[in-house]
Design an enzyme around this catalytic site. Structure first.
Site, mmCIF file in Angstrom:
data_model
loop_
_atom_site.group_PDB
_atom_site.id
_atom_site.type_symbol
_atom_site.label_atom_id
_atom_site.label_comp_id
_atom_site.label_asym_id
_atom_site.label_seq_id
_atom_site.Cartn_x
_atom_site.Cartn_y
_atom_site.Cartn_z
ATOM 1 N N LYS A 1 -2.252 -40.125 39.015
ATOM 2 C CA LYS A 1 -3.512 -40.766 39.389
ATOM 3 C C LYS A 1 -3.368 -42.272 39.614
ATOM 4 O O LYS A 1 -2.384 -42.895 39.213
ATOM 5 C CB LYS A 1 -4.574 -40.472 38.327
ATOM 6 C CG LYS A 1 -5.114 -39.051 38.436
ATOM 7 C CD LYS A 1 -6.359 -38.839 37.611
ATOM 8 C CE LYS A 1 -7.004 -37.490 37.929
ATOM 9 N NZ LYS A 1 -8.203 -37.237 37.122
ATOM 10 N N ARG B 1 -3.375 -30.976 32.899
ATOM 11 C CA ARG B 1 -3.554 -30.565 34.298
ATOM 12 C C ARG B 1 -2.551 -31.353 35.131
ATOM 13 O O ARG B 1 -2.631 -32.587 35.207
ATOM 14 C CB ARG B 1 -4.987 -30.831 34.750
ATOM 15 C CG ARG B 1 -5.298 -30.364 36.160
ATOM 16 C CD ARG B 1 -6.775 -30.609 36.491
ATOM 17 N NE ARG B 1 -7.124 -30.111 37.820
ATOM 18 C CZ ARG B 1 -7.038 -30.820 38.934
ATOM 19 N NH1 ARG B 1 -6.604 -32.085 38.882
ATOM 20 N NH2 ARG B 1 -7.385 -30.291 40.094
#
Length: 276
Positions: free
Chosen positions: A221, A255
């Site tokens: 991210k 995740r």
């Protein structure tokens, strides 16, 4: 901690890994990477071999300022892939990454097991009704606004206190609809500045007060690659570092795009505690 997946209990005493599979053209890391049914099946097989306990399939990119996708387009993207995965891997635990109740409903009816909702029911008032009706596990995430405008909502007196109130209310509402199996996602990158993301990670253990599994979704991210002044393709190492910190603060589900490396994080972190 356990959740009921199609009559089978998934135990989070040892944390699990959820592999990310996007059938979107514009996801920030792997958008458009998989184009054919064979591509999706090969990637699913790879993630399962690498140790993924759950495959998380999404058809609507929720990165900041993501393009709006109609419900019809989302269904057209996701249903054929979901059906194919379930046909070829009948034992798979398939999670559907969507905030739309109709997408959730149709995917569950085609064999999906878990609903992963970035809006915790706020963007579709029928979501809790659908999840409660079908008795599937539900992942609720902390976010304010929509994927298109969420980065305008980063003004908190105390981001963790806001999150604790948010989840208290959302959990109570979900339970009122008969939703039993709930996983909490703090929403790294959603309605948070870079510094707020790291504050949440630093205090992640506070979410353990709910006695529910906590999901950490940090894979590649912007809070990693922007801080390191690089690109998503270059931050597997940074992702691994933050995954490890998440696990040591009590996260039960990672995740991840890179399943093998995330599974290794779990194994190594568990080794530390095995004699305690």
């Amino acid at each position: 901690m356990t959740i009921n997946c199609n009559g089978k209990l998934m135990d989070f005493e040892v944390p699990k890994v959820m592999g990310i599979l996007n059938c979107t053209p514009n996801s920030f890391y792997d958008g458009g990477k998989y184009k054919t049914e064979t591509d999706f099946l090969k990637q699913t097989e790879k993630m399962l071999i690498d140790g993924a306990s759950i495959i998380d399939l999404g058809a609507y990119s929720t990165q900041p300022n993501a393009d709006f996708v109609t419900e019809e387009e989302e269904l057209n993207r996701i249903l054929p892939i979901a059906s194919s995965i379930i046909k070829h891997f009948p034992e798979v635990i398939l999670s559907i990454d969507s905030f739309r109740s109709e997408v959730a409903k149709q995917c569950i009816e085609n064999g999906a097991t878990i609903i992963n909702d970035v809006s915790a029911g706020f963007l579709d008032e029928k979501m809790f009704e659908v999840v409660g009706k079908y008795k599937v596990p539900y992942i609720m995430m902390h976010m304010k606004g929509t994927p298109q405008n969420m980065q305008k909502f980063t003004d908190y007196d105390d981001v963790m206190k806001d999150m604790m109130f948010y989840f208290s209310e959302r959990i109570a509402t979900a339970k009122s609809f008969g939703i039993v199996d709930i996983i909490l996602d703090p929403g790294f990158g959603f309605s948070k500045t870079l510094n707020q993301n790291y504050e949440v990670l630093n205090k992640l253990e506070l979410l353990n007060e709910f006695n529910l599994p906590v999901l950490s979704a940090l894979s590649r991210k912007s809070m990693i690659y922007k801080f390191l002044n690089t690109e998503p393709t270059e931050v597997l190492n940074g992702t691994t570092v933050l995954h490890t910190i998440s696990l040591m603060k009590g996260a039960k589900l990672l995740r991840a795009h890179d399943v093998k490396e995330a599974v290794e994080c779990v194994k190594l972190t568990q080794k530390i505690y095995e004699n305690n």
